[in-house]
Write a protein that holds these residues in place. Structure first.
Motif, PDB file in Angstrom:
ATOM      1  N   LYS A  82      42.899  13.413 -34.743  1.00 24.82           N
ATOM      2  CA  LYS A  82      41.620  14.089 -34.966  1.00 24.82           C
ATOM      3  C   LYS A  82      41.679  15.456 -34.292  1.00 24.82           C
ATOM      4  O   LYS A  82      41.862  15.558 -33.076  1.00 24.82           O
ATOM      5  CB  LYS A  82      40.464  13.263 -34.373  1.00 24.82           C
ATOM      6  CG  LYS A  82      39.909  12.167 -35.280  1.00 24.82           C
ATOM      7  CD  LYS A  82      39.093  12.768 -36.416  1.00 24.82           C
ATOM      8  CE  LYS A  82      38.483  11.711 -37.323  1.00 24.82           C
ATOM      9  NZ  LYS A  82      37.289  11.089 -36.767  1.00 24.82           N
ATOM     10  N   ILE A  83      41.573  16.508 -35.109  1.00 27.78           N
ATOM     11  CA  ILE A  83      41.560  17.879 -34.602  1.00 27.78           C
ATOM     12  C   ILE A  83      40.099  18.285 -34.376  1.00 27.78           C
ATOM     13  O   ILE A  83      39.303  18.285 -35.331  1.00 27.78           O
ATOM     14  CB  ILE A  83      42.224  18.854 -35.590  1.00 27.78           C
ATOM     15  CG1 ILE A  83      43.615  18.346 -35.998  1.00 27.78           C
ATOM     16  CG2 ILE A  83      42.289  20.250 -34.998  1.00 27.78           C
ATOM     17  CD1 ILE A  83      44.570  18.199 -34.848  1.00 27.78           C
ATOM     18  N   GLY A 104      29.267  21.843 -33.039  1.00 32.03           N
ATOM     19  CA  GLY A 104      28.457  21.207 -34.078  1.00 32.03           C
ATOM     20  C   GLY A 104      29.195  21.006 -35.381  1.00 32.03           C
ATOM     21  O   GLY A 104      28.675  20.379 -36.298  1.00 32.03           O
ATOM     22  N   GLY A 105      30.426  21.528 -35.473  1.00 33.06           N
ATOM     23  CA  GLY A 105      31.210  21.363 -36.680  1.00 33.06           C
ATOM     24  C   GLY A 105      31.883  19.997 -36.735  1.00 33.06           C
ATOM     25  O   GLY A 105      31.858  19.226 -35.768  1.00 33.06           O
ATOM     26  N   LYS A 106      32.498  19.701 -37.858  1.00 37.38           N
ATOM     27  CA  LYS A 106      33.160  18.405 -38.039  1.00 37.38           C
ATOM     28  C   LYS A 106      34.635  18.507 -37.664  1.00 37.38           C
ATOM     29  O   LYS A 106      35.294  19.506 -37.937  1.00 37.38           O
ATOM     30  CB  LYS A 106      33.032  17.939 -39.492  1.00 37.38           C
ATOM     31  CG  LYS A 106      31.601  17.596 -39.898  1.00 37.38           C
ATOM     32  CD  LYS A 106      31.563  17.064 -41.326  1.00 37.38           C
ATOM     33  CE  LYS A 106      30.143  16.677 -41.729  1.00 37.38           C
ATOM     34  NZ  LYS A 106      30.083  16.146 -43.118  1.00 37.38           N
ATOM     35  N   SER A 107      35.124  17.442 -37.057  1.00 35.47           N
ATOM     36  CA  SER A 107      36.543  17.385 -36.709  1.00 35.47           C
ATOM     37  C   SER A 107      37.365  17.161 -37.981  1.00 35.47           C
ATOM     38  O   SER A 107      36.864  16.687 -39.004  1.00 35.47           O
ATOM     39  CB  SER A 107      36.804  16.257 -35.705  1.00 35.47           C
ATOM     40  OG  SER A 107      36.348  15.014 -36.223  1.00 35.47           O
ATOM     41  N   GLY A 164      38.321  -0.884 -45.689  1.00 34.56           N
ATOM     42  CA  GLY A 164      37.825  -1.153 -44.336  1.00 34.56           C
ATOM     43  C   GLY A 164      38.653  -0.457 -43.280  1.00 34.56           C
ATOM     44  O   GLY A 164      38.118   0.059 -42.286  1.00 34.56           O
ATOM     45  N   ILE A 165      39.976  -0.403 -43.477  1.00 38.77           N
ATOM     46  CA  ILE A 165      40.846   0.286 -42.529  1.00 38.77           C
ATOM     47  C   ILE A 165      40.604   1.791 -42.588  1.00 38.77           C
ATOM     48  O   ILE A 165      40.550   2.467 -41.554  1.00 38.77           O
ATOM     49  CB  ILE A 165      42.322  -0.053 -42.822  1.00 38.77           C
ATOM     50  CG1 ILE A 165      42.572  -1.537 -42.507  1.00 38.77           C
ATOM     51  CG2 ILE A 165      43.262   0.829 -42.008  1.00 38.77           C
ATOM     52  CD1 ILE A 165      43.946  -2.030 -42.888  1.00 38.77           C
ATOM     53  N   ASP A 166      40.456   2.333 -43.797  1.00 41.02           N
ATOM     54  CA  ASP A 166      40.183   3.765 -43.943  1.00 41.02           C
ATOM     55  C   ASP A 166      38.905   4.166 -43.210  1.00 41.02           C
ATOM     56  O   ASP A 166      38.831   5.250 -42.615  1.00 41.02           O
ATOM     57  CB  ASP A 166      40.054   4.129 -45.427  1.00 41.02           C
ATOM     58  CG  ASP A 166      41.386   4.022 -46.158  1.00 41.02           C
ATOM     59  OD1 ASP A 166      42.434   3.992 -45.492  1.00 41.02           O
ATOM     60  OD2 ASP A 166      41.362   3.942 -47.409  1.00 41.02           O
ATOM     61  N   LYS A 167      37.899   3.288 -43.247  1.00 39.96           N
ATOM     62  CA  LYS A 167      36.625   3.578 -42.587  1.00 39.96           C
ATOM     63  C   LYS A 167      36.768   3.689 -41.068  1.00 39.96           C
ATOM     64  O   LYS A 167      35.923   4.301 -40.406  1.00 39.96           O
ATOM     65  CB  LYS A 167      35.607   2.480 -42.914  1.00 39.96           C
ATOM     66  CG  LYS A 167      35.093   2.484 -44.346  1.00 39.96           C
ATOM     67  CD  LYS A 167      34.136   3.639 -44.583  1.00 39.96           C
ATOM     68  CE  LYS A 167      33.516   3.574 -45.980  1.00 39.96           C
ATOM     69  NZ  LYS A 167      32.582   4.710 -46.222  1.00 39.96           N
ATOM     70  N   GLU A 189      31.796   9.215 -35.699  1.00 40.45           N
ATOM     71  CA  GLU A 189      31.669   8.157 -34.692  1.00 40.45           C
ATOM     72  C   GLU A 189      33.035   7.627 -34.270  1.00 40.45           C
ATOM     73  O   GLU A 189      33.157   6.996 -33.207  1.00 40.45           O
ATOM     74  CB  GLU A 189      30.806   7.004 -35.230  1.00 40.45           C
ATOM     75  CG  GLU A 189      31.420   6.180 -36.350  1.00 40.45           C
ATOM     76  CD  GLU A 189      31.278   6.829 -37.730  1.00 40.45           C
ATOM     77  OE1 GLU A 189      31.649   6.179 -38.723  1.00 40.45           O
ATOM     78  OE2 GLU A 189      30.788   7.977 -37.785  1.00 40.45           O
ATOM     79  N   ASN A 190      34.062   7.880 -35.074  1.00 39.83           N
ATOM     80  CA  ASN A 190      35.421   7.443 -34.741  1.00 39.83           C
ATOM     81  C   ASN A 190      36.195   8.619 -34.157  1.00 39.83           C
ATOM     82  O   ASN A 190      36.659   9.486 -34.890  1.00 39.83           O
ATOM     83  CB  ASN A 190      36.134   6.916 -35.994  1.00 39.83           C
ATOM     84  CG  ASN A 190      35.547   5.617 -36.496  1.00 39.83           C
ATOM     85  OD1 ASN A 190      35.307   4.697 -35.729  1.00 39.83           O
ATOM     86  ND2 ASN A 190      35.297   5.542 -37.799  1.00 39.83           N
ATOM     87  N   GLN A 191      36.290   8.646 -32.856  1.00 43.41           N
ATOM     88  CA  GLN A 191      36.995   9.719 -32.168  1.00 43.41           C
ATOM     89  C   GLN A 191      38.051   9.128 -31.236  1.00 43.41           C
ATOM     90  O   GLN A 191      37.866   8.060 -30.664  1.00 43.41           O
ATOM     91  CB  GLN A 191      36.011  10.585 -31.359  1.00 43.41           C
ATOM     92  CG  GLN A 191      34.982  11.330 -32.199  1.00 43.41           C
ATOM     93  CD  GLN A 191      35.595  12.426 -33.053  1.00 43.41           C
ATOM     94  OE1 GLN A 191      36.642  12.978 -32.717  1.00 43.41           O
ATOM     95  NE2 GLN A 191      34.938  12.749 -34.170  1.00 43.41           N
ATOM     96  N   TRP A 192      39.183   9.808 -31.120  1.00 44.38           N
ATOM     97  CA  TRP A 192      40.241   9.371 -30.211  1.00 44.38           C
ATOM     98  C   TRP A 192      41.129  10.563 -29.883  1.00 44.38           C
ATOM     99  O   TRP A 192      41.055  11.606 -30.528  1.00 44.38           O
ATOM    100  CB  TRP A 192      41.082   8.270 -30.855  1.00 44.38           C
ATOM    101  CG  TRP A 192      41.816   8.692 -32.085  1.00 44.38           C
ATOM    102  CD1 TRP A 192      43.061   9.253 -32.155  1.00 44.38           C
ATOM    103  CD2 TRP A 192      41.326   8.665 -33.433  1.00 44.38           C
ATOM    104  NE1 TRP A 192      43.387   9.559 -33.452  1.00 44.38           N
ATOM    105  CE2 TRP A 192      42.346   9.194 -34.261  1.00 44.38           C
ATOM    106  CE3 TRP A 192      40.140   8.216 -34.034  1.00 44.38           C
ATOM    107  CZ2 TRP A 192      42.198   9.301 -35.642  1.00 44.38           C
ATOM    108  CZ3 TRP A 192      40.002   8.325 -35.401  1.00 44.38           C
ATOM    109  CH2 TRP A 192      41.020   8.861 -36.186  1.00 44.38           C
TER     110      TRP A 192
END
Length: 446
Positions: free
Chosen positions: A66-67, A73-76, A270-273, A279-282
């Motif tokens: 994740k970049i 406020g922008g999207k990764s 489901g895996i793609d989600k 909400e999915n950050q790492w």
């Protein structure tokens, strides 16, 4: 039991013409069902093999980063990249996974341009020295002798024909980096291979390190690691094992269990989600482990439907045949009334008398079914030898030929259905024979 079996076998030699006609009817039913089952299962199997070839394996391990957004406020940005080529490889080699081969590739979709002509293409960055990859190539012209050029490209014969390309021609490949920036590169046609489907037509192959430079993946990296298992039915087991091994190393990885709970009919979705959404950050890489059936669940569904449909067809055909069996043994009962009386007078029990009828009918049906399977094998072998040139159904062919796949389990189930239906068909006649008194039978005048 031997006495009953001997009597049944002896009775089958009487009224040979009638028994042969009945056996032929049963054989024809089994011939039709076996051919349909083998044909449809073979077609689905060829489709599965084709998709496996496209994806590179039956278990797929992709890496994502994740970049962070450049502006507040922008999207990764989600980037498909694995920087360490050896990590998954070592994981697989140290485990007891029963695989045929494994590989890794980088994928880039783009446009090829030559002399004003354009063509959409999916370019795979692969190790062009891999034996498994080279075995899948059927060169029309050119070959491995031209692969020393780092900008060598292998294209399909359909692409070459549509763009008027020959070995040695230079083309422009226009694509985007993994970060969304446009980029172009010049490639030289090193080989032209035969395509056997619409999807193969759109595929091209280049050196993985060269494609990595173009799309912005560091040297030694890749997009997806693939494992081709010897037993495709072990996909889920192997995927779960790899997932757990990655998790044990403290590295982020997807959860197939969670995906199955939320999307039981489409685990791949489901895996793609688990990778999309803010909400999915790492930090660093997060691996996604999928199977071919996770990615394309329809294959497994089609296989299940095929076996269900062929079983239903078998039951319908056998029900029709069983009507003939039932009527035949009513006639047999009438013809053998005095014989039944004699056997009963000599001490044979009523149950054994009924078992003779049932055993005789079951043996006849099994012989007919066995003949049907043998005839089906001959028919399937002949059809397999016929070359099919149609590109419309190329997905379902194996090198231009229909293939037939038979399941031993499926044949056993069909035989069990046959035995059960036969027993039911002659039950009425067997029951009457068992309940007939010796005196009454002997007094009967035919």
């Amino acid at each position: 039991m031997n006495k009953i079996l001997n009597l049944a076998l002896r009775n089958l030699t009487r009224q040979k013409r009638r028994n042969v006609i009945l056996a032929i009817a049963i054989a024809f039913g089994f011939l039709v069902v076996t051919v349909i089952d083998g044909f449809t299962t073979g077609m689905v199997g060829n489709l599965e093999n084709m998709i496996t070839q496209l994806t590179g394996g039956t278990v797929l391990i992709a890496g994502y980063e994740k970049i962070p957004a450049e502006e507040e406020g922008g999207k990764s940005t989600l980037v498909n990249i694995v920087r360490d080529r050896e990590y998954i490889r070592n994981l697989v080699e140290k485990s007891d996974i029963n695989y045929r081969y494994f590989s890794c590739y980088t994928l880039a979709a783009g446009q090829m341009i030559f002399n004003g002509k354009k063509s959409i293409s999916t370019v795979y960055g692969r190790d062009l020295s891999e034996e498994s990859l080279l075995d899948s190539f059927q060169f029309v012209s050119g070959g491995v002798e031209n692969f020393s050029d780092p900008y060598a490209m292998v294209i399909s014969d359909k692409t070459a024909e549509s763009m008027n390309l020959e070995v040695g021609d230079q083309i422009i490949f226009k694509t985007s980096t993994i970060y969304g920036q446009n980029n172009v590169a010049d490639f030289t046609i090193a080989g032209i291979i035969k395509s056997n489907s619409i999807m193969n037509t759109l595929q091209s192959y280049v050196h993985i390190d060269t494609l990595n430079q173009i799309v912005g993946i560091p040297e030694g990296g890749y997009s997806t690691f693939t494992i081709f298992l010897k037993n495709k039915n072990e996909q889920a087991k192997v995927a779960n094992k790899i997932e757990q091994l990655i998790r044990d190393d403290g590295i982020n990885v997807s959860s197939r269990l969670e995906a199955m709970k939320k999307y039981p009919a489409n685990v791949g979705r489901g895996i793609d989600k688990q990778f999309t959404g803010e909400e999915n950050q790492w930090e660093g890489v997060k691996y996604g482990v999928e199977t071919l059936y996770d990615e394309i669940p329809a294959i497994k569904t089609v296989l299940s439907v095929v076996h269900t449909v062929t079983t239903v067809i078998l039951i319908v055909i056998l029900l029709i045949v069983m009507v003939g069996v039932s009527n035949t043994y009513r006639m047999v009962l009438y013809e053998r009334i005095r014989e039944i009386g004699t056997m009963r007078a000599l001490g044979m029990s009523g149950k054994d008398t009924g078992r003779v009828f049932t055993t005789e009918a079951v043996i006849l049906c099994i012989i007919g079914a066995l003949a049907g399977v043998i005839l089906a094998a001959i028919v399937m072998f002949i059809v397999h030898l016929i070359p099919i040139a149609s590109e419309t159904i190329a997905f379902f062919l194996d090198n231009g030929h229909f293939t037939f796949t038979l399941s031993l389990g499926s044949i056993i189930v069909q035989y069990l259905i046959l035995i059960v239906l036969t027993t039911i068909a002659v039950r009425g006649s067997a029951k009457k024979a068992a309940g007939m008194s010796p005196a009454e039978a002997l007094r009967t005048v035919k």
